[in-house]
Design an enzyme around this catalytic site. Structure first.
Site, PDB file in Angstrom:
ATOM      1  N   CYS A 254      37.818   0.683  -2.687  1.00 24.99           N
ATOM      2  CA  CYS A 254      38.701   1.089  -3.774  1.00 24.99           C
ATOM      3  C   CYS A 254      39.568  -0.057  -4.302  1.00 24.99           C
ATOM      4  O   CYS A 254      40.089   0.018  -5.412  1.00 24.99           O
ATOM      5  CB  CYS A 254      39.591   2.245  -3.333  1.00 24.99           C
ATOM      6  SG  CYS A 254      38.661   3.717  -2.860  1.00 24.99           S
TER       7      CYS A 254
ATOM      8  N   ASN B 260      38.193  10.484  -7.505  1.00 17.99           N
ATOM      9  CA  ASN B 260      38.240   9.111  -7.009  1.00 17.99           C
ATOM     10  C   ASN B 260      36.882   8.456  -7.242  1.00 17.99           C
ATOM     11  O   ASN B 260      35.909   8.765  -6.566  1.00 17.99           O
ATOM     12  CB  ASN B 260      38.589   9.116  -5.523  1.00 17.99           C
ATOM     13  CG  ASN B 260      38.709   7.725  -4.934  1.00 17.99           C
ATOM     14  OD1 ASN B 260      38.361   6.735  -5.562  1.00 17.99           O
ATOM     15  ND2 ASN B 260      39.210   7.649  -3.708  1.00 17.99           N
TER      16      ASN B 260
ATOM     17  N   HIS C 147      45.331   3.024  -8.444  1.00 23.29           N
ATOM     18  CA  HIS C 147      44.053   3.586  -8.013  1.00 23.29           C
ATOM     19  C   HIS C 147      44.184   5.107  -7.968  1.00 23.29           C
ATOM     20  O   HIS C 147      45.148   5.651  -7.423  1.00 23.29           O
ATOM     21  CB  HIS C 147      43.690   3.037  -6.638  1.00 23.29           C
ATOM     22  CG  HIS C 147      42.542   3.731  -5.993  1.00 23.29           C
ATOM     23  ND1 HIS C 147      41.329   3.918  -6.614  1.00 23.29           N
ATOM     24  CD2 HIS C 147      42.420   4.306  -4.755  1.00 23.29           C
ATOM     25  CE1 HIS C 147      40.518   4.561  -5.804  1.00 23.29           C
ATOM     26  NE2 HIS C 147      41.151   4.811  -4.668  1.00 23.29           N
TER      27      HIS C 147
END
Length: 333
Positions: free
Chosen positions: A117, A287, A257
């Site tokens: 990520c 996500n 994020h």
């Protein structure tokens, strides 16, 4: 005196698959409900690459093609492509090389970067360094992941979180006082066991045994990751702000994020930012790992004005985390 060159974002592209997997769809697959998912994550739906003939490179290529179309740059002017991804098409062949071929970038070389990520932030700095060195003038940096390929849709702890997508930015050389200004990155391998795909690498190659035990899918200790993400993102953002003499009012936009809405809100609150300063699109895409930040910038690019201060921050597997400060420049097109 040697000239100082900056690396500015001058174009963006994004892509998500057409197939939508809603919370109500997931209710039919695992023991969960939409209200619970929304209250714990902020996610309403996510996009899924529902075609076995397509992969991460296809997501990335679509994002690049949109970038090229919007920017009107000649593809032959692109000199380098960096793909941040945790879900490459192949173990041996870089996804970047496939993207160069599919997007018609005949003069570019390509390389992958995997920090999960955090990958896009790391890749963005790598691309900016090439520009700042004066060895390259046009570099495309991509965050792309087909997370559905490593999700166990019988595991309610992970299948509710992840989606597929890609975002791309064009970095160009400029003498203006815009572009990437500073970054703070951290890595701590002690966190590896808490967010990991256990099988498929050289330590634990894929086998019938790993498949039977579902070790080729993402596993996560949500509580530990949740706490570490808030602490890590807040700490690196604070360090960036302090050493660049930035107050909360000086930050025009925080682009975090998109892992969990509660994490996003906690980081914003700890930094003293208002909700209006924080960009969020997790409700639509979930996500998307390395793609969340470039997708968010692409979606909200019309809100950014020249010389705006943007603070980007991420936390991912590894553990890996960090923050990047950039001053928005003028977009092409």
């Amino acid at each position: 005196m040697r000239k100082r060159y900056n690396a500015a974002i001058t174009a963006l592209g994004g892509y998500v698959p057409e197939t939508i997997l809603t919370n109500h769809d997931l209710e039919k697959m695992v023991d969960t409900n939409s209200d619970w998912i929304i209250s714990r994550t902020g996610i309403h739906e996510r996009r899924i690459l529902n075609d076995d003939s397509l992969a991460t490179s296809d997501l990335a290529t679509m994002a690049v093609k949109r970038l090229l179309e919007d920017s009107h740059i000649n593809p032959d002017e692109i000199e380098c492509v960096i793909v941040a991804t945790a879900t490459p098409d192949y173990i041996m062949v870089s996804t970047a090389s496939i993207v160069c071929e599919k997007a018609g970038l005949r003069n570019a070389w390509g390389v992958d970067s995997n920090a999960a990520c955090s990958g896009f932030l790391y890749a963005l700095t790598l691309g900016a360094s090439l520009i700042e060195s004066n060895r390259y003038k046009n570099v495309i940096v991509i965050g792309a992941d087909a997370n559905s390929s490593i999700i166990n849709y019988e595991d309610r702890n992970t299948c509710i979180l992840f989606g597929d997508g890609a975002g791309a930015v064009l970095l160009e050389q400029t003498e203006a006082e815009t572009g990437l200004v500073d970054n703070v990155f951290r890595t701590d391998g002690i966190g590896k066991e808490h967010l990991i795909v256990t099988a498929g690498g050289s330590l634990n190659p894929s086998s019938s045994d790993t498949l039977d035990k579902k070790l080729n899918y993402i596993s996560q200790n949500g509580r530990i990751v949740f706490k570490a993400a808030i602490e890590g993102m807040t700490q690196t953002c604070t360090e960036i702000m302090e050493r660049n003499h930035l107050e909360p009012k000086d930050i025009n936009w925080l682009i975090p994020h998109q892992a969990n809405l509660r994490i996003i809100q906690a980081v914003g609150d700890k930094l003293g930012l208002t909700q209006d300063q924080v960009k969020v699109n997790i409700q639509l895409y979930g996500n998307t790992t390395a793609a969340t930040i470039p997708l968010c910038m692409w979606e909200f690019k019309e809100d950014f004005k020249e010389n705006d201060n943007l603070l980007l921050t991420a936390f991912g597997a590894g553990f890996s985390w960090g923050a990047t400060y950039l001053k928005w420049g003028k977009l092409r097109g």
